[in-house]
Each structure stands twice: as structure tokens, then as C-alpha cells.
Scaffold this motif. Structure first.
Motif, PDB file in Angstrom:
ATOM      1  N   LEU A  24       7.158 -10.700  31.717  1.00 19.63           N
ATOM      2  CA  LEU A  24       6.770 -11.609  30.637  1.00 19.63           C
ATOM      3  C   LEU A  24       6.538 -10.881  29.326  1.00 19.63           C
ATOM      4  O   LEU A  24       6.280  -9.699  29.292  1.00 19.63           O
ATOM      5  N   THR A  30       9.103  -5.469  29.264  1.00 19.23           N
ATOM      6  CA  THR A  30       9.924  -6.492  28.620  1.00 19.23           C
ATOM      7  C   THR A  30      10.499  -5.949  27.324  1.00 19.23           C
ATOM      8  O   THR A  30      11.688  -6.049  27.068  1.00 19.23           O
ATOM      9  N   PRO A 104       9.665 -15.744  28.525  1.00 18.91           N
ATOM     10  CA  PRO A 104       9.608 -14.509  29.312  1.00 18.91           C
ATOM     11  C   PRO A 104      10.436 -13.369  28.730  1.00 18.91           C
ATOM     12  O   PRO A 104       9.984 -12.236  28.722  1.00 18.91           O
TER      13      PRO A 104
END
Length: 152
Positions: A24, A30, A104
């Protein structure tokens, strides 16, 4: 101007970055997945994506045809309505600054269009560790392409 600048920036790019296996937003993994060097779909340009503030930024770091055939000099931002900016080189241009996480592995913000010197609303999504979907709309016209990761 290279075909990359014409094709991608006229549409007012949007970048969308998304993959089920990527953590996320806010997670360092990420951000690390999207940072690096990306090659446009037709190989016309290389874009370096980095973190900036709480978002991501994208800068042109190379062109397949960096020299303008009409002038014999480096391609410039010659469509910019501001004369002070119209002479700046395309290599080094920030296409998007501070895109914010919207999911996300997706970000949204504004992208620069060197073909008309304007900024447009845009999005980016990661489709896997080495595929970046970049999409955008100008009015009712929408388009996009998939970039390939080539380095960090």
C-alpha cells in the motif's frame, strides 16, 4: 520535437501505477517499486521517476533523438507560451511533480505537455515490477501507453 513528446504530451499524460503484489501507499516498498528509469512504449524517451515530498516525480533524462533536426541543437520546449521557458531543453524537463497516492499503487496529479506548454490532470499505475501504465485525458480525448522499467 521527438515523437515521444508529441504522442505522450499532447494527450496530457496520466500515469497509473498498479500491481497486486506491491504494498500500500506510504510503504517504502511501494515507492521503491515505481522509482527508477522507465522507457516509453516506443522507446523514444527515458523518464526517471523519483520520490518527491509525499509523492512521485518524473523527469525526462534521455531522448532517442535528442537533437532537433531543424536546428541541429538539443530539442527544446519550444511550444511553451512563456518565452523564458521555450528555450529550455526537453532533456531535464519535469513531466510531473508531486503526484499523490490515490490507491495501493496509483498516483494522480498534473503532467506537463511540451507540445502545447500546458499542464493537464493525470494518473499513473504500476502493472507489475517492470510495467508502468501511463494514461491521460484532455477533454473527451483519452490515451495511454505502457512503459518498461530499465533501471534504477
Amino acid at each position: 520535437m521527438t515523437p515521444f513528446v508529441t504522442r505522450i504530451l499532447i494527450a496530457g499524460l496520466a500515469g497509473i501505477v498498479m500491481a497486486a503484489t506491491i504494498p500500500l501507499p506510504g510503504n517504502a516498498q511501494t515507492t521503491n517499486a515505481v522509482t527508477g528509469i522507465w522507457l516509453t512504449e516506443k522507446g523514444d524517451a527515458r523518464i526517471r521517476i523519483t520520490t518527491c515530498g509525499a509523492g512521485i516525480c518524473g523527469k525526462v533524462i534521455g531522448l532517442r533523438e535528442p537533437i532537433d533536426p531543424d536546428t541541429g541543437k538539443p530539442a527544446t520546449d519550444n511550444k511553451n507560451p512563456n518565452p523564458a521557458l521555450a528555450q529550455r531543453p526537453v532533456v531535464g524537463l519535469n513531466l510531473f511533480n508531486d503526484m499523490r497516492a490515490t490507491g495501493p499503487t496509483s498516483w494522480a496529479g498534473r503532467i506537463y505537455n511540451a507540445d502545447d506548454g500546458q499542464f493537464y490532470a493525470s494518473k499513473v499505475m504500476l502493472q507489475g515490477p517492470a510495467r508502468l501504465r501511463v494514461e491521460g485525458c484532455v477533454g473527451a480525448l483519452c490515451g495511454g501507453e505502457t512503459w518498461s522499467k530499465v533501471g534504477n
